[in-house]
Design a protein around this motif. Sequence first.
Motif, PDB file in Angstrom:
ATOM      1  N   ILE A 188       0.842  -1.206   0.000  1.00  0.00           N
ATOM      2  CA  ILE A 188       0.000   0.000   0.000  1.00  0.00           C
ATOM      3  C   ILE A 188       0.874   1.252   0.000  1.00  0.00           C
ATOM      4  O   ILE A 188       0.618   2.207  -0.740  1.00  0.00           O
ATOM      5  CB  ILE A 188      -0.951  -0.018   1.209  1.00  0.00           C
ATOM      6  N   ALA A 189       1.914   1.254   0.831  1.00  0.00           N
ATOM      7  CA  ALA A 189       2.822   2.407   0.866  1.00  0.00           C
ATOM      8  C   ALA A 189       3.495   2.611  -0.491  1.00  0.00           C
ATOM      9  O   ALA A 189       3.662   3.745  -0.951  1.00  0.00           O
ATOM     10  CB  ALA A 189       3.874   2.221   1.958  1.00  0.00           C
ATOM     11  N   LEU A 190       3.881   1.515  -1.138  1.00  0.00           N
ATOM     12  CA  LEU A 190       4.515   1.601  -2.454  1.00  0.00           C
ATOM     13  C   LEU A 190       3.537   2.152  -3.487  1.00  0.00           C
ATOM     14  O   LEU A 190       3.893   3.003  -4.307  1.00  0.00           O
ATOM     15  CB  LEU A 190       5.029   0.232  -2.879  1.00  0.00           C
ATOM     16  N   ALA A 191       2.293   1.680  -3.451  1.00  0.00           N
ATOM     17  CA  ALA A 191       1.280   2.184  -4.385  1.00  0.00           C
ATOM     18  C   ALA A 191       1.053   3.677  -4.171  1.00  0.00           C
ATOM     19  O   ALA A 191       0.949   4.444  -5.138  1.00  0.00           O
ATOM     20  CB  ALA A 191      -0.029   1.415  -4.195  1.00  0.00           C
ATOM     21  N   ALA A 192       0.999   4.108  -2.916  1.00  0.00           N
ATOM     22  CA  ALA A 192       0.801   5.526  -2.621  1.00  0.00           C
ATOM     23  C   ALA A 192       1.999   6.356  -3.079  1.00  0.00           C
ATOM     24  O   ALA A 192       1.843   7.487  -3.560  1.00  0.00           O
ATOM     25  CB  ALA A 192       0.565   5.717  -1.121  1.00  0.00           C
ATOM     26  N   GLU A 193       3.187   5.790  -2.943  1.00  0.00           N
ATOM     27  CA  GLU A 193       4.403   6.473  -3.402  1.00  0.00           C
ATOM     28  C   GLU A 193       4.348   6.725  -4.899  1.00  0.00           C
ATOM     29  O   GLU A 193       4.825   7.755  -5.387  1.00  0.00           O
ATOM     30  CB  GLU A 193       5.620   5.612  -3.052  1.00  0.00           C
ATOM     31  N   GLN A 194       3.748   5.791  -5.637  1.00  0.00           N
ATOM     32  CA  GLN A 194       3.675   5.915  -7.093  1.00  0.00           C
ATOM     33  C   GLN A 194       2.552   6.841  -7.540  1.00  0.00           C
ATOM     34  O   GLN A 194       2.441   7.150  -8.724  1.00  0.00           O
ATOM     35  CB  GLN A 194       3.457   4.522  -7.719  1.00  0.00           C
ATOM     36  N   ALA A 195       1.699   7.277  -6.610  1.00  0.00           N
ATOM     37  CA  ALA A 195       0.573   8.152  -6.968  1.00  0.00           C
ATOM     38  C   ALA A 195       0.520   9.347  -6.029  1.00  0.00           C
ATOM     39  O   ALA A 195      -0.445   9.524  -5.272  1.00  0.00           O
ATOM     40  CB  ALA A 195      -0.735   7.369  -6.917  1.00  0.00           C
TER      41      ALA A 195
END
Length: 198
Positions: A165-172
């Motif tokens: 989830i943190a990685l997905a948020a980092e990408q957006a």
Amino acid sequence: MAMSTAQTPGRPMRADARRNYDRLLCEARTAFAEHGTDASLEDIARRAGVGIGTLYRHFPNRHALMSAVFQEAVASLLARSHDLAKADPCGGLVDWLGAIITHAGEYRGLAQALMSTSRDETSALSDCNVPLREAGARLLARAQATGTVRADVSIGDLMQLTNAIALAAEQAPEDPALAGRLLTLTLQGLKGPRAATG
């Protein structure tokens, strides 16, 4: 915290070595905040006023430096887990997962590094991963004991999910609410029979 590889365990650092160590940590924190965890180690050493060999004497690889940089944050998260152990079991677990996501999202590249080393106890990042996983496991067990979280949920899976989830948020970065939405979706799948019927 990571120790210099040039000293005997348990033996204090010389004053000059301690100054170099502290300067390297300070510059690494700044560089990671500005450029992410893949920031140039050569630049970190240069900004600390030491050679790259000195950096590697203290931190044999990037993960060792990252582990040392993040020990303060890990200590804070562990203290938070102790506080949450007195809260509502399910609510405490939810708050804990949110705190892990926030931590993993503080530096670009940290979530990916934590995911890739989550089960690798030979990585220096196990100094971050292992205590956080153990703290989370205690909170998860409390929630499972009340029936509010499914019994087949493992802390390893939860840690991977929170880092993802943190990685997905980092990408957006244009969608600051993304992490919260994804965490909510995840929690819907965690509910045990008591929570599902309540």
